[in-house]
Design a protein around this motif. Structure first.
Motif: not given
Length: 560
Positions: A441-459
């Motif tokens: 949930y925290m990261f996309n397969p390519d290594g980028t931060i999964r913004g929509e699941k981390t509540n726009d990078r606040n988690l």
């Protein structure tokens, strides 16, 4: 040399601010600077002002921006006000307020050093005895080397200032990087040669440069210039300096990595070789006139006079725990500014089953602390809605429960992870009863931060090294100012510097043997060989530059 047109502001400040006695100097308005600096009190004030420049970089947002973040290991967080620094749009340009303040303050610090060097190098003008003159001259030459290193690694071959400057300089010369490092190493050679083992080691001198600090930093600079120049003699010198610190008997490694960051160990930390000292007093402030840089401020920048000073690392790496039902902001859990998020590369760099540094560096669990249990109750969208369900009508979380748990792995497929139904934008683990995110949930397969699941990078996994549970307030006045000292040269670095330098010089077995003492301390069971083997290192022949870079990330993430 090619001349470039720039404005180089070098205004020297007499006022100096710090928690240490030697930096608590009184500002004497209207003093004749030349006459004042040739007095003992005046020279001590000048040297103190040279130290103050450190407090614009170490454990400050500007310093984190240009050292820790924007690398393989840290990306921007939800509330970073200048995210274009990481997306590299045209908004990131030379008028960036953070670049401007670093440029001006570094050269301000160098000018203070040059003023002191000019006077202390003249037997007719120095106010001190010959032994004390050597010590103070060694200090300011160390500081000049430090600031020149920060300048050349931030901007490259820009202006190299070696003489005192009065007033405003309207031209600056481009200087080869080689010239910077030549002066850096020359200054550090002087510091090492003129500082004795006992100089500046008294309790009232904490924060002053010592011989061990000079050796440790020279080790770093020799290693760096060895890579630039390709000259193996610098690697040999780096290894020798680092081993001098290791063999001094003055330092030790903690058995438990987390103890390194316990606040109670701040003042007498055996891994600290040299630190910038902070406090909760007025002397923790950066002493920056807000009007000087106000014209460079942009929307979202925090006003300068809102900054309390001190070690600000506890603010920068936090995640927004206090928005989640069951949690409320308190001193223990911190005030999260949410400036930086760890990347997948950093999180995956740890083998947390054998390496204690992952849980010694990151917070993954939050215990419910909100006495208000009415914020969220079952049932939610049909969950626990049966009238016979024992949770029907009960709070989702009560104080003392595990409220949030972030999992580095991936939960089994038969675990029930409820998205949005219990609370919009948050994920609830049905069987284990806590809010959660796992790796997927925290990261996309390519290594980028999964913004929509981390509540726009606040988690995110929260870097916990700098948490400061002794602050006088959770919000408002007193909530920012951290009391921690900022470790600039740490004992663990000496093992890595020596090992990497020996490896580059062709001594793989010697390098491996120097990695073992550190690995023994960082492994849960004291088996450093097994820890290194988990990272693919079974001997000197397995060592690579990638390993050393990853090992430094594991040991020093967030430490600039």
């Amino acid at each position: 040399m090619k001349t470039i047109k720039i404005i180089l502001l070098v205004v020297l400040s007499l006022g100096a601010f710090s928690c240490s006695d030697f930096l608590e100097e009184e500002y004497l308005a209207g003093a004749n600077t030349e006459q004042y600096y040739t007095s003992a009190a005046g020279m001590e004030s000048l040297i103190a002002s040279a130290y103050v420049t450190n407090k614009i970089w170490w454990a400050q947002e500007e310093g984190y921006d240009f050292s820790t973040a924007g690398t393989d290991i840290y990306d921007y967080g939800q509330q970073h006000p200048q995210q274009y620094q990481y997306t590299f749009t045209t908004d990131f340009n030379p008028t960036n307020s953070r670049l401007v303040i670093l440029w001006v303050e570094f050269y301000r610090g160098i000018n203070a050093c040059n003023d002191a060097i000019d006077i202390l190098s003249d037997p007719e003008r120095t106010p001190f005895t010959e032994p004390k003159t050597k010590v103070r001259l060694a200090e300011v030459r160390f500081l000049r080397a430090l600031y020149n290193w920060l300048i050349v690694e931030t901007w490259g071959g820009v202006h190299l200032s070696t003489e005192p400057v009065k007033g405003v300089v309207l031209e600056a010369n481009r200087t080869p990087v080689e010239d910077f490092y030549s002066l850096i190493l020359e200054d550090l050679d002087f510091a090492v040669e003129n500082l004795n083992a006992g100089d500046n080691t008294g309790s009232s001198d904490f924060g002053r440069v010592t011989k061990m600090a000079a050796l440790g930093f020279r080790s770093r600079m020799n290693l760096t210039w060895g890579y630039y120049s390709g000259d193996n003699s610098f690697f040999t010198a780096a290894a020798n300096d680092a081993q001098s610190v290791i063999n001094s008997g003055n330092f030790d490694l903690w058995d438990n990595y987390a103890d390194l960051w316990e606040l109670e160990n701040n003042d007498n930390n055996p891994e600290n070789v040299w630190a910038i000292n902070y406090s909760r007093t007025e002397y923790a402030a950066m002493n920056v006139d807000p009007d000087t840089y106000q014209s460079y401020q942009r929307a979202g920048d925090k006003p300068w006079d809102d900054r309390e000073g001190g070690h600000l690392g506890h603010l920068m790496f936090g995640m927004q725990y206090d928005i989640i039902p069951g949690m409320t902001r308190d001193v223990e859990n911190g005030r999260p500014f949410r400036r930086y998020n760890p990347t997948m590369y950093l999180i995956d760099a740890f083998h947390e089953d054998v390496d204690e540094r992952f849980y010694g560096s990151f917070k993954t669990t939050w215990i419910a602390n909100d006495p208000d249990t009415t914020r969220l109750k079952w049932p939610r969208a049909g969950w626990h809605s049966d009238e016979n369900d024992p949770l029907n009508g009960k709070p989702v979380v009560v104080p003392g429960d595990t409220c949030i748990f972030f999992y580095k792995g991936v939960f089994p497929e038969d675990d029930t992870l409820i998205e949005n139904d219990v609370l919009q934008n948050y994920i609830w683990h049905y069987e284990r009863n806590f809010w959660t995110l796992d790796h997927s949930y925290m990261f996309n397969p390519d290594g980028t931060i999964r913004g929509e699941k981390t509540n726009d990078r606040n988690l995110c996994f929260e870097l916990s090294k700098f948490l400061d549970p002794g602050r006088p307030a959770a919000n408002g006045t007193g909530s920012q100012r951290g009391i921690r000292d900022c470790y600039v040269v740490r004992y663990a670095e000496m093992f890595l510097n020596a090992a990497e330098a020996l490896w580059k010089a062709g001594d793989g077995p010697g390098a491996y043997n120097l990695l073992l003492p550190l690995a023994n301390k960082r492994s849960y069971d004291g088996d450093g060989a097994a820890l290194l083997a988990s990272y693919g290192i079974n001997g000197g022949a397995d060592l690579t530059l990638e390993f050393f870079l990853d090992e430094r990330a594991r040991e020093f993430c967030g430490e600039q």
